[in-house]
Design an enzyme around this catalytic site. Structure first.
Site, PDB file in Angstrom:
ATOM      1  N   TYR A 161       0.938  -1.182   0.276  1.00 11.01           N
ATOM      2  CA  TYR A 161       0.010  -0.073   0.066  1.00 11.01           C
ATOM      3  C   TYR A 161       0.737   1.311   0.117  1.00 11.01           C
ATOM      4  CZ  TYR A 161      -4.310  -2.480   0.366  1.00 11.01           C
ATOM      5  OH  TYR A 161      -5.571  -3.090  -0.113  1.00 11.01           O
ATOM      6  N   GLU A 197      -5.474 -30.135   8.678  1.00  9.76           N
ATOM      7  CA  GLU A 197      -5.559 -29.671   7.255  1.00  9.76           C
ATOM      8  C   GLU A 197      -6.591 -28.287   7.084  1.00  9.76           C
ATOM      9  OE1 GLU A 197      -6.883 -30.431   2.485  1.00  9.76           O
ATOM     10  OE2 GLU A 197      -6.975 -32.100   4.050  1.00  9.76           O
ATOM     11  N   ASP A 247      -7.322 -34.730   4.705  1.00  8.95           N
ATOM     12  CA  ASP A 247      -8.343 -35.549   3.968  1.00  8.95           C
ATOM     13  C   ASP A 247      -7.605 -36.375   3.047  1.00  8.95           C
ATOM     14  OD1 ASP A 247     -10.705 -33.982   4.465  1.00  8.95           O
ATOM     15  OD2 ASP A 247     -10.280 -32.509   2.642  1.00  8.95           O
TER      16      ASP A 247
END
Length: 389
Positions: free
Chosen positions: A131, A217, A270
């Protein structure tokens, strides 16, 4: 908890003793990385001097940046993970080439910002830098990439450049510590988690009685574990999530806790190629950040679940399983070709089982067996009987 706790954690304790016997290779990184401010400034001055020298000879200045995106530039060490080769190929950023002149200016601008930060012993976030000159940088991603390029070029850890990144990770459990600014952080709240520090290197006075750390996860699974009061039921433990692909701060935090506590670290991901790759990033690192492998990887991470073999063993209903896509199969093949898989035959077997079955599953698939199966049955039994690979 008494004898029940002793029974529950006997396999975890065995793993801890095994890890401690092998830990000396993994504990010597911190002293190596302490680079004096004067040395960092000297390295930046050396880059600028090269540019000035080129200009004095009427030559177009150029910058040489190591190539951080190629598997050809890394090597694998089982005690460290993926690390950048000393003979890595480089990218030349020229000041007289239309396609690279903007990047040349961007690198110089950020170098000047870093020089002032280090010189004044102050800090700025990557967001602050962006910025400060949005027109030059164009996007936050540009700043993120260049800061890492500079870190790699100067061979200085990013946190030593006094540039911080906002953390996206969360942590909870049996853990207290002090931030660099003196703030005392207590992660023991049952219902809410604490954001991972944006200055992990400044953390001190870590106190914990945790028996293990669990990397989760996904944020949804992490929140479910909090809601089910896992850290009390399986207390003492620490759970942490990077909310998917982990940011550098989440990886630094896991490594910091390993260096300080030397307790087992498990991954709960997963049963799909994406989850496995995320676990590999925590354990072995990534190509893009291979130049900081010593402070980012934890090769002792164990795969707790969800294992492809669990899907068969627990008879997870077919309705909860998802067919592998072509993209999944391609990712799985790519993972099996990675250099670190040769040292993980049990992981290979699990991944080959996924290849054969052609299905994947999210951790939430266990809810098809029972709504509270994950925290009431699955995780306690995994820890009690050593069901990790």
């Amino acid at each position: 908890m008494g004898s029940h706790a002793a029974q529950l954690f006997s396999e975890v304790d065995k793993l801890r003793m095994h890890l401690l016997s092998k830990a000396q290779v993994l504990t010597d990184n911190q002293n190596e990385e302490e680079i004096p401010h004067t040395e960092i400034l000297r390295r930046i001055e050396s880059v600028i001097l090269g540019i000035v020298t080129s200009l004095s000879k009427d030559e177009a200045p150029l910058l040489t940046l190591p190539n951080r995106c190629s598997w050809a530039n890394v090597s694998f060490d089982s005690a460290i993970g993926i690390q950048m080769s000393s003979r890595a190929s480089v990218t030349i950023v020229r000041s007289d080439c239309p396609s690279s002149v903007t990047k040349f200016a961007q690198v110089l601008k950020i170098l000047s910002v870093i020089y002032k930060l280090v010189q004044s012993n102050s800090y700025a976030t990557k967001r602050n830098i962006y910025y400060n000159n949005t027109q030059l940088f164009g996007s936050q991603r540009t700043v993120d990439t260049i800061v890492d390029d500079i870190s790699c070029m100067l061979k200085v850890p990013r946190r030593s450049l006094h540039v911080l990144a906002t953390s996206k990770g969360l942590i909870s459990g049996d853990l207290c510590y002090m931030e660099a600014d003196g703030t005392r952080i207590n992660c023991r709240s049952i219902s809410t988690a604490v954001s991972v520090s944006s200055n992990v290197g400044g953390i001190r006075n870590i106190a914990s009685s945790a028996k293990f750390i669990m990397i989760v996860e996904k944020d949804a699974t992490f929140q479910r574990l909090l809601d089910d009061d896992l850290c009390t039921k399986l207390s003492p433990c620490i759970i942490i999530t990077g909310k998917g692909v982990p940011d550098v701060n989440s990886r630094l935090m896991v490594r910091k806790l390993w260096d300080e506590l030397h307790i087992p670290i498990y991954a709960l991901v997963d049963a799909d190629p994406h989850g496995i790759e995320i676990m590999c990033i925590y354990k072995y690192g990534s190509v893009a950040m291979s130049f900081e492998a010593h402070s980012l990887t934890v090769p002792s991470v164990m795969w707790l679940g969800l294992l492809p073999s669990d899907l068969q063993r627990l008879r997870v209903p077919n309705s909860a399983l998802i067919p592998l896509t072509k993209k999944d199969e391609s990712k799985l093949n790519s993972l099996l070709e990675r250099p670190y898989l040769t040292s993980q035959p049990d992981w290979q077997k699990e991944m080959e089982l996924m290849q054969q079955s052609k299905v994947k599953a999210e951790i939430q698939s266990l809810e098809a067996i029972a709504p509270d199966f994950l925290t009431r049955i699955y995780l306690p039994n995994k820890l009690r009987y050593g069901g990790w690979v």
